[in-house]
Design an enzyme around this catalytic site. Structure first.
Site, short mmCIF file in Angstrom:
data_model
loop_
_atom_site.label_atom_id
_atom_site.label_comp_id
_atom_site.label_asym_id
_atom_site.label_seq_id
_atom_site.Cartn_x
_atom_site.Cartn_y
_atom_site.Cartn_z
N ALA A 167 -3.27 -28.47 3.19
CA ALA A 167 -4.46 -29.14 2.67
C ALA A 167 -4.11 -30.46 1.99
O ALA A 167 -2.96 -30.70 1.60
CB ALA A 167 -5.18 -28.22 1.68
N ILE A 221 -4.90 -31.59 -1.03
CA ILE A 221 -4.41 -31.52 -2.41
C ILE A 221 -2.94 -31.13 -2.46
O ILE A 221 -2.21 -31.51 -3.38
CB ILE A 221 -5.27 -30.54 -3.24
CG1 ILE A 221 -4.97 -30.72 -4.73
CG2 ILE A 221 -5.05 -29.09 -2.79
CD1 ILE A 221 -5.94 -30.00 -5.64
N ALA A 222 -2.48 -30.39 -1.45
CA ALA A 222 -1.06 -30.07 -1.39
C ALA A 222 -0.24 -31.32 -1.08
O ALA A 222 0.81 -31.55 -1.68
CB ALA A 222 -0.81 -29.01 -0.33
N ARG A 254 -1.59 -23.58 10.42
CA ARG A 254 -2.08 -23.11 11.72
C ARG A 254 -1.60 -23.98 12.87
O ARG A 254 -1.57 -23.56 14.02
CB ARG A 254 -3.60 -23.08 11.70
CG ARG A 254 -4.19 -22.05 10.74
CD ARG A 254 -5.69 -22.16 10.65
NE ARG A 254 -6.10 -23.47 10.14
CZ ARG A 254 -7.35 -23.87 10.02
NH1 ARG A 254 -8.33 -23.07 10.41
NH2 ARG A 254 -7.64 -25.07 9.54
N TYR A 275 0.36 -17.91 8.43
CA TYR A 275 0.64 -17.61 7.04
C TYR A 275 1.41 -16.31 6.86
O TYR A 275 2.24 -16.19 5.95
CB TYR A 275 -0.67 -17.56 6.24
CG TYR A 275 -1.56 -18.77 6.43
CD1 TYR A 275 -1.02 -20.06 6.37
CD2 TYR A 275 -2.92 -18.63 6.67
CE1 TYR A 275 -1.81 -21.18 6.54
CE2 TYR A 275 -3.73 -19.74 6.84
CZ TYR A 275 -3.19 -21.01 6.78
OH TYR A 275 -3.98 -22.11 6.94
N LEU A 333 -5.62 -23.22 0.27
CA LEU A 333 -6.56 -22.98 1.36
C LEU A 333 -8.00 -23.16 0.89
O LEU A 333 -8.27 -23.16 -0.32
CB LEU A 333 -6.37 -21.56 1.90
CG LEU A 333 -5.00 -21.25 2.50
CD1 LEU A 333 -4.87 -19.77 2.79
CD2 LEU A 333 -4.78 -22.07 3.76
N HIS A 368 -9.19 -17.70 -0.39
CA HIS A 368 -8.31 -17.43 -1.52
C HIS A 368 -8.07 -15.94 -1.73
O HIS A 368 -6.93 -15.50 -1.87
CB HIS A 368 -8.88 -18.05 -2.80
CG HIS A 368 -8.81 -19.53 -2.83
ND1 HIS A 368 -9.30 -20.29 -3.87
CD2 HIS A 368 -8.30 -20.43 -1.94
CE1 HIS A 368 -9.10 -21.58 -3.62
NE2 HIS A 368 -8.50 -21.67 -2.45
N LYS A 408 -7.80 -23.84 -7.55
CA LYS A 408 -9.09 -23.53 -8.17
C LYS A 408 -10.21 -23.70 -7.15
O LYS A 408 -10.07 -24.47 -6.20
CB LYS A 408 -9.31 -24.45 -9.38
CG LYS A 408 -9.28 -25.96 -9.04
CD LYS A 408 -10.57 -26.42 -8.45
CE LYS A 408 -10.49 -27.76 -7.80
NZ LYS A 408 -11.70 -28.07 -7.02
#
Length: 331
Positions: A19, A21-22, A44, A65, A81, A86, A104
């Site tokens: 993602a 934010i990662a 994926r 995963y 994710l 989550h 979050k």
């Protein structure tokens, strides 16, 4: 050693997903963090995971995963994710005996969150919700001003987080746990809870819905049992040509106030204004990369040399407040 895998005492981290934010937040923070080894990345897409492996220096890349969770070398897992995934992957990671840092909001409701924390306690692993900004010395400084009594007794808090609208994004779909409250409102609720040592007694909220039945703009008020009142305003409503976001925090007390427009999760020289005894001052705090601070805190908790800053009790308080708001807007 910082994030390079040469320190035998470093925690071996796996990242479950590629993602945004990662890529711009947490993984760069891991690279800077003491005691963190970038061990494995999973996703994926084979192309995407190999790109992350080469870009950030992970030792292993997994398509899927489950493959990462099956790797016995992985000690801790970071999960960025989409919200609706989550619960499933946190529970799988916990059952695999991994320590877990989950983006979050960690769950779509308090009942899910309670199950996740019970599972972590049963397996004896550390499990934390990823609010990087709460690890910043900037937030600690705000709390110090309040605790010092210099602005008197707090009676009102106002906070806002407004961004531009999204296009073709999972945040616009209810089945993915999208919407302004889940994406942005959780920052406002956690900020309020971090500054008020009391439980909510009264919650009112309203929302404008858009996209696939998700809240596009939500505003509300909270009254706490100790009498403090708070308001919040969150939304994905700015136009394409506008500035990208607006963050605001205002804390009013009987002797003065605090006013901040620093964006969540910022690093560097950060300033806010304080009014006390009729005199306005500017306080400046030097903050390291928040995601780095978050991972280092998690590492200390795993090693037993420290404790979690975002505790299970705090996350559950916030989940219950989020539930109350979501019920109010009939999400």
């Amino acid at each position: 050693m910082k994030g390079e895998g040469t320190d035998s005492m470093a925690i071996k981290w796996g990242v479950l997903g590629t993602a945004g934010i990662a890529s711009w937040g947490t993984i760069p923070g891991m690279q800077q963090a003491e005691g963190c080894e970038l061990y494995a990345i999973a996703g994926r897409s084979e192309t995407k995971v190999n790109e992350f492996k080469d870009r950030f220096g992970f030792q292993k890349a997994y398509v899927g995963y489950d493959a990462l969770l099956a790797d016995e070398e992985v000690q801790a897992v970071y999960i960025p994710l989409p919200n609706h995934l989550h619960y499933e992957w946190v529970m799988k990671a916990i059952e695999a005996g991994k320590h877990v840092l989950c983006e979050k909001p960690l769950a779509l409701n308090a009942l899910e969150a309670e199950e996740m924390f019970r599972a972590a306690k049963r397996k004896g692993v550390q499990f934390a919700e990823a609010y990087a900004y709460l690890h910043s010395p900037y937030v600690a400084s705000l709390r110090e001003v309040i605790d010092s009594g210099s602005i008197g007794e707090v009676d009102y808090i106002e906070t806002a987080f407004i961004t531009q609208g999204y296009e073709e994004d999972y945040r616009l779909h209810k089945e993915f746990g999208g919407g302004a409250m889940y994406d942005l409102g959780c920052y406002c609720t956690t900020m309020m809870l971090s500054l008020v040592d009391s439980e909510p007694a009264f919650v009112k909220a309203c929302a404008e819905f858009a996209g696939d039945d998700v809240d596009f703009h939500t505003a509300g008020i909270v009254k706490f049992e100790n009498g403090v009142r708070a308001s919040f305003n969150v939304g994905m409503i700015f136009g394409k040509g506008a500035n990208g976001r607006f963050d605001r925090l205002f804390v009013h007390g009987s002797k003065g106030w605090i006013r901040s427009e620093v964006e969540y999760n910022q690093a560097g020289e950060l300033s806010y204004r304080v009014m006390t005894n009729g005199k306005e001052d500017v306080k400046t705090v030097t903050a390291r990369q928040n995601y780095c601070l978050e991972v280092e805190q998690m590492n200390r908790a795993i090693e037993g040399t420290g404790t979690l800053l975002v505790t299970p009790e705090f996350s559950l308080r916030n989940a219950r407040l989020m539930d109350a708001v979501l019920r109010e807007i009939e999400y």
